[in-house]
Enzyme design. Structure first.
Site, PDB file in Angstrom:
ATOM      1  N   SER A   1       0.856  -1.189   0.000  1.00  0.00           N
ATOM      2  CA  SER A   1       0.000   0.000   0.000  1.00  0.00           C
ATOM      3  C   SER A   1       0.888   1.233   0.000  1.00  0.00           C
ATOM      4  CB  SER A   1      -0.893   0.000   1.252  1.00  0.00           C
ATOM      5  OG  SER A   1      -1.563   1.232   1.392  1.00  0.00           O
TER       6      SER A   1
ATOM      7  N   TYR B   1      -1.404  -0.544  10.427  1.00  0.00           N
ATOM      8  CA  TYR B   1      -1.469  -1.063   9.055  1.00  0.00           C
ATOM      9  C   TYR B   1      -0.214  -0.638   8.294  1.00  0.00           C
ATOM     10  CZ  TYR B   1      -3.552  -2.015   4.430  1.00  0.00           C
ATOM     11  OH  TYR B   1      -3.814  -2.495   3.166  1.00  0.00           O
TER      12      TYR B   1
END
Length: 319
Positions: free
Chosen positions: A172, A184
């Site tokens: 990501s 995350y």
């Protein structure tokens, strides 16, 4: 401090690299027929879309689902037209037993050209400032997003080396910065470094390693549902409640939810990159699939001092 000339040179290289890939003489795309690919996290999101796309292209697809009897897995089988080249299997990447069973299934149903690709797509996301989340949550995220990908990769590495296949990892742009979901970001930054080491080590075996770096596709994948300030507050420790108040938590939740709502609903853009990583004669090491402003934020993070990036993100948070 960077000058204009190096920046222009960098931009020129970024523009020319894709052209260099296209200009390789005699390069043809990989023939899908007779080649097997295992994808993790196919219950929904990118994994679900990719499994269907690869099946339509002609690959033999092993679609790992956390809940093989759930709605997502049943829909996947129905959309693929039932049994055949697409097999749904139970695969919780945090369980070594599931990974071993997946490998046994793949070995017993290998098509004639063998095992071509592993797509480490399974992942989870959540919201919360560093002190808001208990240690158990950090351990869970590390196990799913990081160790799960490593666990599956190590199991299938002998097959990938044998057939000179491809390994695709879901990262990501959040690997470069964070806006309320540091847990995350942490796992994605770690998987990037694992991939960097693996990519170099696998070159001598003819195995290629690719990283997919999506921007904000929350509405498309549903990986991160809208957050509830009430739920966050109820789960905070007394020590954290003594530092923060409900109004602050509500502001952070509203901010994060507004970011989620701005995400793209077109998950096929990311799937296009995943397919290219598996079929291109010269796949890229990294595929950044993001809006222009998201890419700009990544480049600011990469090219400018940390103090500049901190200022940019602090300003965003203040708004």
């Amino acid at each position: 401090m960077w000058t204009a000339a190096p920046l222009l040179l960098l931009l020129l290289l970024l523009l020319l690299l894709p052209l260099a890939r296209l200009c390789r003489p005699g390069a043809t795309r990989v023939e899908p027929a007779g080649r097997a690919v295992l994808i993790t996290g196919c219950d929904s999101g990118f994994g679900h879309l990719l499994a269907l796309r690869l099946h339509r292209l002609g690959f033999t697809v092993f679609a790992g689902c956390l809940c093989p009897g759930g709605d997502g897995a049943r829909r996947l089988q129905r959309e693929a037209g039932g049994a055949g080249r697409l097999r749904v299997l139970r695969l919780d990447v945090t369980r070594a037993r599931d990974v071993r069973a997946a490998k046994e299934l793949v070995l017993s149903h290998l098509p004639e050209r063998g095992f071509w690709g592993l797509v480490n797509n399974a992942g989870i996301s959540t919201f919360g400032e560093t002190g808001w989340l208990p240690m158990e949550t950090y351990e869970k995220f590390a196990d799913v997003n990081l160790l799960g990908s490593i666990r599956t990769t190590l199991a299938f590495l002998p097959l990938l080396r044998k057939y000179k296949g491809r390994i695709v990892f879901m990262s990501s742009i959040i690997a470069y910065f964070t806006l309320g979901n540091g847990i995350y970001s942490m796992t994605k930054a770690a998987i990037e470094k694992f991939c960097d080491a693996l990519r170099l080590e696998m070159k001598k075996f003819g195995v290629q390693v690719c990283i997919i770096q999506p921007g904000n596709y929350a509405p498309s994948t549903k990986i991160q549902p809208p957050v509830s300030a009430e739920e966050i507050w109820s789960e905070l420790s007394e020590e954290e409640k003594a530092v923060y108040n409900k109004e602050y938590v509500q502001e952070r939740a509203n901010f994060f939810n507004s970011i989620l709502s701005e995400g793209s609903t077109n998950g096929s853009e990311v799937v296009d990159a995943m397919v290219d990583a598996l079929t291109s004669p010269a796949p890229k090491a990294r595929y950044m699939v993001a809006k222009l402003k998201e890419k700009a934020l990544v480049f600011v993070c990469a090219l400018f001092p940390t103090v500049v990036m901190d200022s940019v993100l602090s300003y965003a948070l203040s708004k």
